[in-house]
Design an enzyme around this catalytic site. Structure first.
Site, short mmCIF file in Angstrom:
data_model
loop_
_atom_site.label_atom_id
_atom_site.label_comp_id
_atom_site.label_asym_id
_atom_site.label_seq_id
_atom_site.Cartn_x
_atom_site.Cartn_y
_atom_site.Cartn_z
N LYS A 1 16.66 21.56 -10.67
CA LYS A 1 16.00 20.30 -11.00
C LYS A 1 16.89 19.28 -11.71
O LYS A 1 17.73 19.63 -12.52
CB LYS A 1 14.77 20.56 -11.89
CG LYS A 1 13.62 21.27 -11.20
CD LYS A 1 13.06 20.53 -9.99
CE LYS A 1 12.30 19.29 -10.36
NZ LYS A 1 11.04 19.58 -11.05
N HIS B 1 0.83 -1.21 0.00
CA HIS B 1 0.00 0.00 0.00
C HIS B 1 0.87 1.26 0.00
O HIS B 1 0.43 2.31 0.47
CB HIS B 1 -0.94 0.07 1.21
CG HIS B 1 -1.73 -1.17 1.44
ND1 HIS B 1 -3.05 -1.31 1.02
CD2 HIS B 1 -1.40 -2.33 2.04
CE1 HIS B 1 -3.48 -2.52 1.37
NE2 HIS B 1 -2.49 -3.16 1.99
N SER C 1 15.44 21.35 -15.83
CA SER C 1 14.24 22.15 -16.05
C SER C 1 14.62 23.43 -16.77
O SER C 1 15.72 23.96 -16.56
CB SER C 1 13.60 22.46 -14.70
OG SER C 1 12.83 23.64 -14.78
N GLU D 1 10.08 8.22 -16.46
CA GLU D 1 8.73 8.75 -16.73
C GLU D 1 8.28 8.41 -18.15
O GLU D 1 7.12 8.09 -18.38
CB GLU D 1 8.71 10.27 -16.53
CG GLU D 1 8.85 10.68 -15.07
CD GLU D 1 9.03 12.18 -14.93
OE1 GLU D 1 8.15 12.94 -15.33
OE2 GLU D 1 10.09 12.59 -14.43
#
Ligand code: ARG
Length: 465
Positions: free
Chosen positions: A284, A157, A278, A291
């Site tokens: 970043k 979970h 970024s 992804e």
């Protein structure tokens, strides 16, 4: 290439420009030129061996087909403007050989030709994809060996559950990938059958030798029923289903890499070469490869649903709808090949922060099950042991502390069965050591898995066709 349809005999008007544009598949099926030419060569050689063509005719056609292959490969032959790759090649052949070129299509149809090309293409895709999967598995086993002994919090979970070996977690993916590999090999059995010789669908009046063509092209046999041979695309649905499952596995792993790269987890660090920055936020460093693997999974699922939908209402035999099978197939093959490849490379350039994992284990209750098991060994029924441990956890939570901050006096207030050795017993490193069951996270069990996978993967030979 100027368009003059090879089927125009019964027509008095050429195909309108818009209808040609709408129905042409050349932009995507040109990918199949190699398969198409290989199929045509096998077909003419067979025609000569059954004496439908003379040996010298077959030789000239074969030579011209090889020249066309080179013309396409070197960019000399421009196939754009043709109806499809099959027509483009045949037209070029006729251009080169005159009427003799027109003999190639004896006893054959585009329907069996398309199915043949696809099966050859898919067979090569399975060869390449199984090889990539094996490489990825090898990377994972290498990492499992490298980090052997490192303990991390395991989750259910997405909540801290029990300590596990990092290697154990990585090897779980090796098992999933193994099944993906098996599924592809199993699918290959059904892909690797030749449809050629079905002609349009009813067979042909020429004494062709379907088995010979199949043998020349290294198929395991033929698709027996000629109507079935040109009508079904189940082999393609099956491949896309296997590829979707593979992508689903990668996507789950990708999700973990994304999570684990966050400051909140801080479990992994991927090198600059596999992360991106970024355009506005200078600090970043984003896990874009993971992804994208997660995102591209949708394309492969899409291809599967696309194919299932295309086929569901089609009467036998060939229908032009089936031309639409190629874009999703090609996209799914390219996407999954690239995804497995980049994912493996990214993992090679990813380090696991085992110190951080160990640190995290100090501030959780992942050894609560070990505490309960300890009480069971002292004679408490498991349910009671579970209850007592739950109360200890509740006490810690309300007093903002962890197991490490407890003393024996506090513990014995919950159960007199607690002794000084409980503190050893609930250390995360001991938690994994204490596991006894087969396939568990106990180091000796994980070691067994490493030995097993090394044996399997080292001995694995890549498919040749
Ligand atoms: N380009 C077509 C395809 O990929 C060729 C088959 C056309 N066959 C036909 N009977 N019209 O499916």
């Amino acid at each position: 290439m100027a368009h003059h349809a090879l089927w125009a005999g019964r027509f008095r008007e050429p195909l309108s420009a818009s209808a040609l544009k709408f129905s042409s598949s050349i932009d995507f099926d040109k990918t199949l030129y190699r398969e198409d030419i290989a199929g045509s060569i096998a077909h003419v050689e067979m025609l000569a061996s059954v004496k439908v063509l003379k040996a010298h005719e077959a030789r000239r056609i074969r030579t011209a087909l090889r020249q066309i292959l080179r013309e396409i490969e070197t960019g000399k032959l421009d196939v754009s403007g043709a109806e499809d790759i099959h027509m483009a090649i045949e037209q070029r052949l006729i251009q080169k050989l005159g009427p003799l070129g027109g003999k190639l299509h004896t006893g054959r149809s585009r329907n069996d030709q398309v199915a043949l090309d696809e099966r050859l293409y898919l067979r090569a895709a399975i060869r390449d994809l199984t090889k990539q999967i094996t490489n990825l598995q090898r990377v994972l086993v290498y990492k499992a060996e490298k980090y052997f002994g490192a303990v991390m919090p395991g989750y259910t979970h997405l909540q801290r559950a029990q300590p596990v070996l990092l290697s154990h977690h990585l090897l779980a993916y090796v098992g999933m990938l193994e099944r993906d590999h098996e599924r592809l090999l199993d699918c290959r059995k059904r892909v690797n059958r030749s449809p050629l010789g079905a002609a349009a669908f009813a067979g042909t009046t020429f004494p062709i030798d379907r088995a010979l063509v199949a043998k020349k092209l290294h198929f395991d046999g033929i698709v027996e029923n000629s109507i079935d041979a040109v009508s079904d695309r189940d082999y393609l649905v099956e491949f896309l289903s296997a590829a979707s499952t593979l992508m689903m596995h990668l996507s789950r792993f990708a999700e973990e890499i994304v999570l684990w790269s966050s400051t909140e987890f801080g479990f992994v660090h991927t090198s600059d070469a596999y992360t991106t920055g970024s355009s506005i936020m200078p600090q970043k460093k984003n896990p874009d490869m993971a992804e994208l693997v997660r995102g591209k999974t949708g394309r492969v699922y899409g291809a599967l649903v696309n194919m299932l939908t295309q086929m569901k209402g089609l009467p036998l035999a060939y229908n032009r709808d089936m031309q639409e099978d190629k874009p999703p197939l090609f996209d799914a093959v390219t996407t999954s090949l690239e995804a497995v490849d980049v994912f493996g490379q990214m993992l090679v350039h990813t380090t696991f922060d085992t110190a951080r994992m160990a640190e995290e284990l100090r501030t959780d209750f992942t050894t609560a099950t070990d505490m309960a098991d300890y009480l069971v060994r002292k004679g408490l029924p498991f349910r009671q042991a579970h209850e007592v441990t739950g109360k200890v956890v509740h006490h810690c939570v309300t007093h903002r502390m962890y197991f490490g901050n407890l003393d024996l006096d506090t513990l014995t207030a919950f159960s007199t069965e607690f002794d000084e050795d409980i503190f050893e017993h609930i250390l995360p490193t001991n938690s994994v050591q204490q596991k006894r069951s087969a396939g568990s996270t106990a180091p000796n069990e994980v070691k067994k898995q490493i030995v097993h996978w090394n044996r399997v993967l080292r001995g694995r030979k890549a498919l040749r066709t």
